[in-house]
Design a protein around this motif. Sequence first.
Motif, PDB file in Angstrom:
ATOM      1  N   ILE A 108       0.836  -1.208   0.000  1.00  0.00           N
ATOM      2  CA  ILE A 108       0.000   0.000   0.000  1.00  0.00           C
ATOM      3  C   ILE A 108       0.869   1.256   0.000  1.00  0.00           C
ATOM      4  CG2 ILE A 108      -1.557   1.397   1.431  1.00  0.00           C
ATOM      5  CD1 ILE A 108      -2.953  -1.198   2.242  1.00  0.00           C
ATOM      6  N   TYR A 109       1.889   1.279   0.865  1.00  0.00           N
ATOM      7  CA  TYR A 109       2.715   2.483   0.968  1.00  0.00           C
ATOM      8  C   TYR A 109       3.605   2.679  -0.262  1.00  0.00           C
ATOM      9  CZ  TYR A 109       5.757   6.094   2.779  1.00  0.00           C
ATOM     10  OH  TYR A 109       6.445   7.272   2.932  1.00  0.00           O
ATOM     11  N   LEU A 110       4.250   1.614  -0.710  1.00  0.00           N
ATOM     12  CA  LEU A 110       5.151   1.725  -1.858  1.00  0.00           C
ATOM     13  C   LEU A 110       4.409   2.059  -3.150  1.00  0.00           C
ATOM     14  CD1 LEU A 110       7.606  -1.238  -1.146  1.00  0.00           C
ATOM     15  CD2 LEU A 110       8.024   1.208  -0.828  1.00  0.00           C
ATOM     16  N   SER A 111       3.107   1.669  -3.199  1.00  0.00           N
ATOM     17  CA  SER A 111       2.322   1.974  -4.404  1.00  0.00           C
ATOM     18  C   SER A 111       2.112   3.467  -4.582  1.00  0.00           C
ATOM     19  CB  SER A 111       0.963   1.255  -4.347  1.00  0.00           C
ATOM     20  OG  SER A 111       0.103   1.856  -3.393  1.00  0.00           O
ATOM     21  N   ASN A 112       2.340   4.253  -3.511  1.00  0.00           N
ATOM     22  CA  ASN A 112       2.236   5.715  -3.631  1.00  0.00           C
ATOM     23  C   ASN A 112       3.230   6.278  -4.634  1.00  0.00           C
ATOM     24  OD1 ASN A 112       0.143   6.257  -1.780  1.00  0.00           O
ATOM     25  ND2 ASN A 112       1.565   6.069  -0.065  1.00  0.00           N
ATOM     26  N   TYR A 113       4.291   5.533  -4.871  1.00  0.00           N
ATOM     27  CA  TYR A 113       5.333   5.997  -5.771  1.00  0.00           C
ATOM     28  C   TYR A 113       5.199   5.378  -7.161  1.00  0.00           C
ATOM     29  CZ  TYR A 113       7.150   7.557  -1.319  1.00  0.00           C
ATOM     30  OH  TYR A 113       7.277   8.169  -0.089  1.00  0.00           O
ATOM     31  N   THR A 114       4.008   4.852  -7.434  1.00  0.00           N
ATOM     32  CA  THR A 114       3.694   4.312  -8.756  1.00  0.00           C
ATOM     33  C   THR A 114       2.544   5.118  -9.362  1.00  0.00           C
ATOM     34  OG1 THR A 114       2.015   2.699  -8.032  1.00  0.00           O
ATOM     35  CG2 THR A 114       4.333   2.024  -7.906  1.00  0.00           C
ATOM     36  N   LYS A 115       2.151   4.761 -10.570  1.00  0.00           N
ATOM     37  CA  LYS A 115       1.043   5.453 -11.242  1.00  0.00           C
ATOM     38  C   LYS A 115      -0.324   5.015 -10.717  1.00  0.00           C
ATOM     39  CE  LYS A 115       3.545   6.217 -15.589  1.00  0.00           C
ATOM     40  NZ  LYS A 115       3.564   5.960 -17.057  1.00  0.00           N
ATOM     41  N   THR A 116      -0.364   3.900  -9.983  1.00  0.00           N
ATOM     42  CA  THR A 116      -1.644   3.387  -9.466  1.00  0.00           C
ATOM     43  C   THR A 116      -1.561   3.156  -7.957  1.00  0.00           C
ATOM     44  OG1 THR A 116      -0.933   1.126 -10.029  1.00  0.00           O
ATOM     45  CG2 THR A 116      -2.318   2.304 -11.634  1.00  0.00           C
ATOM     46  N   PRO A 117      -1.597   4.233  -7.162  1.00  0.00           N
ATOM     47  CA  PRO A 117      -1.557   4.068  -5.707  1.00  0.00           C
ATOM     48  C   PRO A 117      -2.780   3.317  -5.195  1.00  0.00           C
ATOM     49  CG  PRO A 117      -2.079   6.326  -6.292  1.00  0.00           C
ATOM     50  CD  PRO A 117      -1.699   5.643  -7.568  1.00  0.00           C
ATOM     51  N   ILE A 118      -2.578   2.482  -4.185  1.00  0.00           N
ATOM     52  CA  ILE A 118      -3.656   1.651  -3.639  1.00  0.00           C
ATOM     53  C   ILE A 118      -4.396   2.362  -2.517  1.00  0.00           C
ATOM     54  CG2 ILE A 118      -4.162  -0.542  -2.471  1.00  0.00           C
ATOM     55  CD1 ILE A 118      -1.762  -1.743  -3.881  1.00  0.00           C
ATOM     56  N   ALA A 119      -3.723   3.234  -1.776  1.00  0.00           N
ATOM     57  CA  ALA A 119      -4.315   3.866  -0.594  1.00  0.00           C
ATOM     58  C   ALA A 119      -5.671   4.530  -0.850  1.00  0.00           C
ATOM     59  CB  ALA A 119      -3.331   4.876   0.001  1.00  0.00           C
ATOM     60  N   PRO A 120      -5.848   5.284  -1.975  1.00  0.00           N
ATOM     61  CA  PRO A 120      -7.163   5.909  -2.203  1.00  0.00           C
ATOM     62  C   PRO A 120      -8.327   4.914  -2.264  1.00  0.00           C
ATOM     63  CG  PRO A 120      -5.520   6.901  -3.619  1.00  0.00           C
ATOM     64  CD  PRO A 120      -4.855   5.719  -2.965  1.00  0.00           C
ATOM     65  N   LYS A 121      -8.039   3.663  -2.637  1.00  0.00           N
ATOM     66  CA  LYS A 121      -9.109   2.657  -2.689  1.00  0.00           C
ATOM     67  C   LYS A 121      -9.635   2.338  -1.296  1.00  0.00           C
ATOM     68  CE  LYS A 121      -7.388   0.518  -6.935  1.00  0.00           C
ATOM     69  NZ  LYS A 121      -6.878  -0.730  -7.577  1.00  0.00           N
ATOM     70  N   PHE A 122      -8.807   2.564  -0.275  1.00  0.00           N
ATOM     71  CA  PHE A 122      -9.232   2.351   1.102  1.00  0.00           C
ATOM     72  C   PHE A 122      -9.714   3.649   1.748  1.00  0.00           C
ATOM     73  CE2 PHE A 122      -6.127  -0.970   0.247  1.00  0.00           C
ATOM     74  CZ  PHE A 122      -6.699  -2.101   0.816  1.00  0.00           C
ATOM     75  N   LEU A 123      -8.998   4.734   1.488  1.00  0.00           N
ATOM     76  CA  LEU A 123      -9.191   5.966   2.242  1.00  0.00           C
ATOM     77  C   LEU A 123     -10.024   7.026   1.528  1.00  0.00           C
ATOM     78  CD1 LEU A 123      -5.482   6.297   3.450  1.00  0.00           C
ATOM     79  CD2 LEU A 123      -7.382   5.152   4.609  1.00  0.00           C
ATOM     80  N   TYR A 124     -10.188   6.886   0.210  1.00  0.00           N
ATOM     81  CA  TYR A 124     -10.948   7.884  -0.559  1.00  0.00           C
ATOM     82  C   TYR A 124     -11.771   7.153  -1.611  1.00  0.00           C
ATOM     83  CZ  TYR A 124     -11.731  12.372  -2.947  1.00  0.00           C
ATOM     84  OH  TYR A 124     -12.293  13.490  -3.502  1.00  0.00           O
ATOM     85  N   HIS A 125     -12.614   6.245  -1.111  1.00  0.00           N
ATOM     86  CA  HIS A 125     -13.334   5.309  -1.980  1.00  0.00           C
ATOM     87  C   HIS A 125     -14.578   5.959  -2.591  1.00  0.00           C
ATOM     88  CE1 HIS A 125     -15.275   1.602  -3.353  1.00  0.00           C
ATOM     89  NE2 HIS A 125     -14.093   1.018  -3.209  1.00  0.00           N
ATOM     90  N   ASP A 126     -14.898   5.535  -3.816  1.00  0.00           N
ATOM     91  CA  ASP A 126     -16.066   6.076  -4.538  1.00  0.00           C
ATOM     92  C   ASP A 126     -17.380   5.770  -3.831  1.00  0.00           C
ATOM     93  OD1 ASP A 126     -14.264   6.887  -6.402  1.00  0.00           O
ATOM     94  OD2 ASP A 126     -14.741   5.359  -7.893  1.00  0.00           O
ATOM     95  N   ASP A 127     -17.433   4.673  -3.055  1.00  0.00           N
ATOM     96  CA  ASP A 127     -18.663   4.307  -2.363  1.00  0.00           C
ATOM     97  C   ASP A 127     -18.851   5.077  -1.060  1.00  0.00           C
ATOM     98  OD1 ASP A 127     -19.301   2.503  -4.329  1.00  0.00           O
ATOM     99  OD2 ASP A 127     -18.419   0.771  -3.305  1.00  0.00           O
ATOM    100  N   ILE A 128     -17.835   5.812  -0.637  1.00  0.00           N
ATOM    101  CA  ILE A 128     -17.910   6.550   0.628  1.00  0.00           C
ATOM    102  C   ILE A 128     -18.009   8.051   0.392  1.00  0.00           C
ATOM    103  CG2 ILE A 128     -16.699   7.090   2.781  1.00  0.00           C
ATOM    104  CD1 ILE A 128     -15.390   4.343   2.632  1.00  0.00           C
ATOM    105  N   PHE A 129     -17.149   8.571  -0.481  1.00  0.00           N
ATOM    106  CA  PHE A 129     -17.077  10.014  -0.695  1.00  0.00           C
ATOM    107  C   PHE A 129     -17.765  10.428  -1.993  1.00  0.00           C
ATOM    108  CE2 PHE A 129     -13.452   9.173   2.092  1.00  0.00           C
ATOM    109  CZ  PHE A 129     -13.605  10.172   3.042  1.00  0.00           C
TER     110      PHE A 129
END
Length: 236
Positions: A108-129
């Motif tokens: 999750i953390y290392l994906s922040n340095y890629t083009k497809t970060p995983i964190a937003p799928k948990f923390l800024y999800h389309d079903d929540i915000f």
Amino acid sequence: MTSNKKKDNGLNNLLVNIIVPALILMKGAKLASKIGLELSSIHILIIALSLPFIYGLYDLIIKKEKNFISVLGFVSILLSGIVGVMQLSTDLIAIKEAAIPFIIGCVIYLSNYTKTPIAPKFLYHDDIFNKPAINEHLGENQQDELNGNIKKASFYLFLSFMLSAVLNYVLAKYFVQSPTGTEAFNDELGKMTLYSYPIIVIPSMLIMFGIIRYVYVSIKKLTGLESDDIFLFNKK
């Protein structure tokens, strides 16, 4: 209807992945003998682990929920079965229990340095915000600031997984001490599974809610929107 379905799914997950397997591991041998069945400790272990294994297989193949964490959960159950059936060292259980959240947190953390970060799928999800409304009230600089805050929140999420890894390891070492393939091993594995819920799962969920609240407060400050406009809960 959507919220009821989510509650049902949460209850099913709790029953199939934690409560029922733990009860089978701890009480399965005694119940089997009472009804005239002679099942070995290995058989009991296979029966207990088959429930979450089949449930995970159903999610992966039938429901096609092939997200990274569900795959790791599926692998975790499979590894527990391999360790028990092949009667490998109990130390591998502790290593496996710690490795799963450790790998999740790092990815999750290392994906922040890629083009497809995983964190937003948990923390800024389309079903929540309510992203369309949020984006309308964000300028370019504010969008960059929000992205930075989500990245910061992902570090907190990474730390929570590291804490989970440590707790998993300690819990496994404390409970699982008997040789694999024995009734005592199954009983200890069942107790570890049950205790993992109040000791690890619930605190991890509370930490997750706290991190999501951090993202919410950041959005509120940047946009000036109220919670009814930020969240989708009241719009379904």
